[in-house]
Design a protein around this motif. Structure first.
Motif, PDB file in Angstrom:
ATOM      1  N   THR A   4     -15.014 119.057   5.233  1.00  0.00           N
ATOM      2  CA  THR A   4     -15.120 120.460   6.624  1.00  0.00           C
ATOM      3  C   THR A   4     -16.063 121.446   5.850  1.00  0.00           C
ATOM      4  O   THR A   4     -16.468 121.323   4.668  1.00  0.00           O
ATOM      5  CB  THR A   4     -13.310 121.261   6.259  1.00  0.00           C
ATOM      6  N   GLN A   5     -15.889 122.713   6.468  1.00  0.00           N
ATOM      7  CA  GLN A   5     -16.041 123.629   5.974  1.00  0.00           C
ATOM      8  C   GLN A   5     -16.076 124.657   4.980  1.00  0.00           C
ATOM      9  O   GLN A   5     -16.514 124.739   3.813  1.00  0.00           O
ATOM     10  CB  GLN A   5     -16.242 125.564   7.004  1.00  0.00           C
ATOM     11  N   GLU A   6     -14.743 124.249   4.739  1.00  0.00           N
ATOM     12  CA  GLU A   6     -13.404 125.021   2.937  1.00  0.00           C
ATOM     13  C   GLU A   6     -14.056 123.665   2.289  1.00  0.00           C
ATOM     14  O   GLU A   6     -14.608 124.666   1.057  1.00  0.00           O
ATOM     15  CB  GLU A   6     -12.468 124.519   3.856  1.00  0.00           C
ATOM     16  N   GLN A   7     -14.090 122.554   2.691  1.00  0.00           N
ATOM     17  CA  GLN A   7     -14.749 121.725   1.496  1.00  0.00           C
ATOM     18  C   GLN A   7     -15.858 121.828   1.276  1.00  0.00           C
ATOM     19  O   GLN A   7     -15.924 121.863   0.108  1.00  0.00           O
ATOM     20  CB  GLN A   7     -14.470 119.895   1.765  1.00  0.00           C
ATOM     21  N   LEU A   8     -17.093 122.139   2.120  1.00  0.00           N
ATOM     22  CA  LEU A   8     -18.290 122.994   1.311  1.00  0.00           C
ATOM     23  C   LEU A   8     -18.540 123.843   0.554  1.00  0.00           C
ATOM     24  O   LEU A   8     -18.833 123.623  -0.332  1.00  0.00           O
ATOM     25  CB  LEU A   8     -19.314 122.492   2.857  1.00  0.00           C
ATOM     26  N   GLU A   9     -17.161 124.521   0.991  1.00  0.00           N
ATOM     27  CA  GLU A   9     -17.612 126.193  -0.035  1.00  0.00           C
ATOM     28  C   GLU A   9     -16.633 125.631  -0.789  1.00  0.00           C
ATOM     29  O   GLU A   9     -17.710 125.864  -2.360  1.00  0.00           O
ATOM     30  CB  GLU A   9     -16.683 127.165   1.152  1.00  0.00           C
ATOM     31  N   GLN A  10     -16.071 124.599  -1.260  1.00  0.00           N
ATOM     32  CA  GLN A  10     -15.208 124.683  -2.600  1.00  0.00           C
ATOM     33  C   GLN A  10     -16.295 123.863  -3.429  1.00  0.00           C
ATOM     34  O   GLN A  10     -16.663 123.810  -4.912  1.00  0.00           O
ATOM     35  CB  GLN A  10     -14.271 123.461  -2.359  1.00  0.00           C
ATOM     36  N   TYR A  11     -16.789 122.606  -2.622  1.00  0.00           N
ATOM     37  CA  TYR A  11     -17.839 121.851  -3.572  1.00  0.00           C
ATOM     38  C   TYR A  11     -18.952 123.083  -3.964  1.00  0.00           C
ATOM     39  O   TYR A  11     -18.962 123.291  -5.103  1.00  0.00           O
ATOM     40  CB  TYR A  11     -18.422 121.411  -2.911  1.00  0.00           C
ATOM     41  N   GLN A  12     -18.965 123.683  -3.419  1.00  0.00           N
ATOM     42  CA  GLN A  12     -20.485 125.261  -3.884  1.00  0.00           C
ATOM     43  C   GLN A  12     -19.931 126.213  -4.604  1.00  0.00           C
ATOM     44  O   GLN A  12     -20.473 126.670  -6.019  1.00  0.00           O
ATOM     45  CB  GLN A  12     -21.072 125.677  -2.985  1.00  0.00           C
ATOM     46  N   GLU A  13     -18.512 126.556  -4.793  1.00  0.00           N
ATOM     47  CA  GLU A  13     -18.405 127.426  -5.601  1.00  0.00           C
ATOM     48  C   GLU A  13     -17.484 126.940  -7.300  1.00  0.00           C
ATOM     49  O   GLU A  13     -18.097 126.937  -7.849  1.00  0.00           O
ATOM     50  CB  GLU A  13     -17.071 127.502  -5.007  1.00  0.00           C
ATOM     51  N   ASN A  14     -17.056 125.951  -7.082  1.00  0.00           N
ATOM     52  CA  ASN A  14     -16.310 124.929  -7.693  1.00  0.00           C
ATOM     53  C   ASN A  14     -17.783 123.477  -8.571  1.00  0.00           C
ATOM     54  O   ASN A  14     -17.125 123.300  -9.622  1.00  0.00           O
ATOM     55  CB  ASN A  14     -15.426 124.162  -7.672  1.00  0.00           C
ATOM     56  N   GLY A  15     -18.478 123.055  -8.150  1.00  0.00           N
ATOM     57  CA  GLY A  15     -19.862 121.953  -8.721  1.00  0.00           C
ATOM     58  C   GLY A  15     -18.818 121.041  -8.359  1.00  0.00           C
ATOM     59  O   GLY A  15     -18.949 120.255  -8.967  1.00  0.00           O
ATOM     60  N   PHE A  16     -17.539 120.757  -7.691  1.00  0.00           N
ATOM     61  CA  PHE A  16     -16.985 119.817  -7.440  1.00  0.00           C
ATOM     62  C   PHE A  16     -16.015 119.925  -6.655  1.00  0.00           C
ATOM     63  O   PHE A  16     -15.147 120.635  -5.692  1.00  0.00           O
ATOM     64  CB  PHE A  16     -15.822 118.622  -9.395  1.00  0.00           C
ATOM     65  N   LEU A  17     -15.362 117.916  -5.914  1.00  0.00           N
ATOM     66  CA  LEU A  17     -14.673 118.134  -5.132  1.00  0.00           C
ATOM     67  C   LEU A  17     -13.821 116.631  -5.410  1.00  0.00           C
ATOM     68  O   LEU A  17     -14.487 115.796  -4.735  1.00  0.00           O
ATOM     69  CB  LEU A  17     -15.380 118.081  -2.919  1.00  0.00           C
ATOM     70  N   LEU A  18     -12.551 116.717  -4.629  1.00  0.00           N
ATOM     71  CA  LEU A  18     -11.403 115.352  -5.099  1.00  0.00           C
ATOM     72  C   LEU A  18     -10.997 114.943  -3.260  1.00  0.00           C
ATOM     73  O   LEU A  18     -10.531 116.402  -2.983  1.00  0.00           O
ATOM     74  CB  LEU A  18     -10.680 116.505  -5.590  1.00  0.00           C
ATOM     75  N   LEU A  19     -11.514 114.820  -3.072  1.00  0.00           N
ATOM     76  CA  LEU A  19     -10.556 113.704  -1.898  1.00  0.00           C
ATOM     77  C   LEU A  19      -9.668 112.478  -2.587  1.00  0.00           C
ATOM     78  O   LEU A  19     -10.154 111.537  -3.232  1.00  0.00           O
ATOM     79  CB  LEU A  19     -11.808 112.827  -0.808  1.00  0.00           C
TER      80      LEU A  19
END
Lengths: 270, 270
Positions: A4-19
């Motif tokens: 999602t757009q929110e997940q993409l932004e989380q990755y850009q912001e934090n440098g990682f994303l947990l699924l």
């Protein structure tokens, strides 16, 4: 699956994303079985414990085991990676690490891209790492620890390029952050470590500062890390290249499967 | 302060009890200052880093520093201990450990009472440990990890008594649990590690199985542990006794202060 757009932004912001729990229990079982099969296959892809029978890590299982050759093209994994990068991608490195109970040396704080720049002369940080939990990851069994947002500062130091020779494993001391530099970064970014049940997946940036704690539990902890790289961003070597089971040479663009990685494998006996 | 019935039952059930933020920020500051003062006081009570200037631990600060001599009688600390034990109590051991950044060797899984039985011939596990956080404790800076409920099984193994000589520090290998035994206990009890802001306190049983992870953070982490013992349960030594700064000889029963530990110290310059 698309982020999602929110997940993409989380990755850009934090440098990682947990699924969380991206893969189910049955899928994890199949991946464990395939890991064991690859551990039982003789060859240089296996890293064996010092003086020991136990296999600590295997490389490039996707070149030998159907489950993994398909997993790297499973749309739940590949599609998010394609969203996060610009160009087509291929598997640059594939490694399953079994962090042994009561230890597993802690890995110094570092940025992956520095290692790859030094070892493989990789031009740009155009990679995404995909970590797949093959066991539950808890605070006690050596989770990866990130400094969230630290990837946005680029490389934090230069490493010890001049002294490094081409070899399979970099000495962590060649790329680890100086303590004072790390203290500054922790002050600014804090620390966090994504955890979750087996089957969970963490996407993370090649430039995020991370380390990992020893495994304090009495059980080994298996973790797969697939690194995707853009096909226009190939490594080159001044001297001897690293072995092809460590740095994969097949850079043909990957296309997602139609279904999940097990769809055409279900008839195969486990 | 007295523990509630629910807190008493939690301690009996789990073998430990977290009292979040029992001391306030000002009190923690005063304790840190007193710790530093004791680090600057020459003597055998200081354990210095190998080859180093940094003090890694101090013993028996309550014999030299007014803040600590009063803290061990602060009713918020002493009254709960008195509730948990039967007889009058005194301070058997007092230690402040500064776990250094990027390490601090991990301490093997063990039970305190086994160590004290071996080292000091202590008759019964009639102790309560009081851990006081002098820094925030997080999952990253080497928290103590407990197997909750493991104290109810008594001593899990016998240690290596015959090879052990009387000395200040036991070798962790003499008392650490065999891996298979620990795996059984973790299967049954799980693992947990109490965390909280500086000023938090953890009471824990001398028989609970525990270990502690290395400090992965770039900042030292200071932890005070006071061990209270019943006055009718004194140590005795077959050979050379351990030094009196490690095993305190003053077993006069402690009585709680009327107020808090700072009440009569406030005029003293920090």
């Amino acid at each position: 699956m698309r982020l999602t757009q929110e997940q993409l932004e989380q990755y850009q912001e934090n440098g990682f994303l947990l699924l969380d729990s991206l893969l189910d229990g049955h899928e994890v079982d199949r991946l464990r079985t395939a890991f064991q099969r690859d551990c039982d296959t003789p060859g240089p892809h296996r890293i064996v414990e010092e003086g020991g029978a136990a296999v600590r890590a295997v490389y490039s299982s996707h070149q030998r085991q159907a489950e993994y050759s398909r997993l790297v093209r499973d749309p739940r994994v590949l599609a998010p990676v394609q969203q996060l990068l610009t160009d087509d991608v291929y598997v640059y490195q594939f490694k399953i690490n079994a962090k042994p109970a009561f230890g597993g040396e802690k890995w110094a704080w570092h940025q992956d891209f520095l290692a790859w720049q030094i070892s493989d002369n990789l031009p740009a940080p155009a990679q995404v790492n995909v970590a797949v939990f093959l066991d539950d990851v808890t605070e006690f069994n050596g989770p990866v620890i990130f400094l969230p947002g630290s990837h946005r500062e680029g490389l934090a130091h230069e490493g010890r390029k001049s002294e490094v020779k081409s070899e399979q494993h970099l000495d962590p001391d060649d790329i680890s952050l100086p303590p004072q530099r790390l203290a500054e970064l922790v002050d600014r970014h804090g620390m966090t470590s994504p955890k979750g049940p087996a089957g969970s997946v963490v996407l993370f940036s090649p430039e995020i500062v991370h380390g990992s704690a020893p495994n304090m539990s009495p059980f080994a902890r298996r973790l797969l890390i697939v690194t995707y790289n853009e096909v226009s961003n190939l490594p080159s070597w001044r001297g001897e290249p690293r072995p092809d089971y460590v740095v994969c040479r097949d850079s043909a663009p990957l296309a997602p499967l139609d279904g999940t990685f097990l769809d055409d494998l279900e008839e195969v006996a486990v």
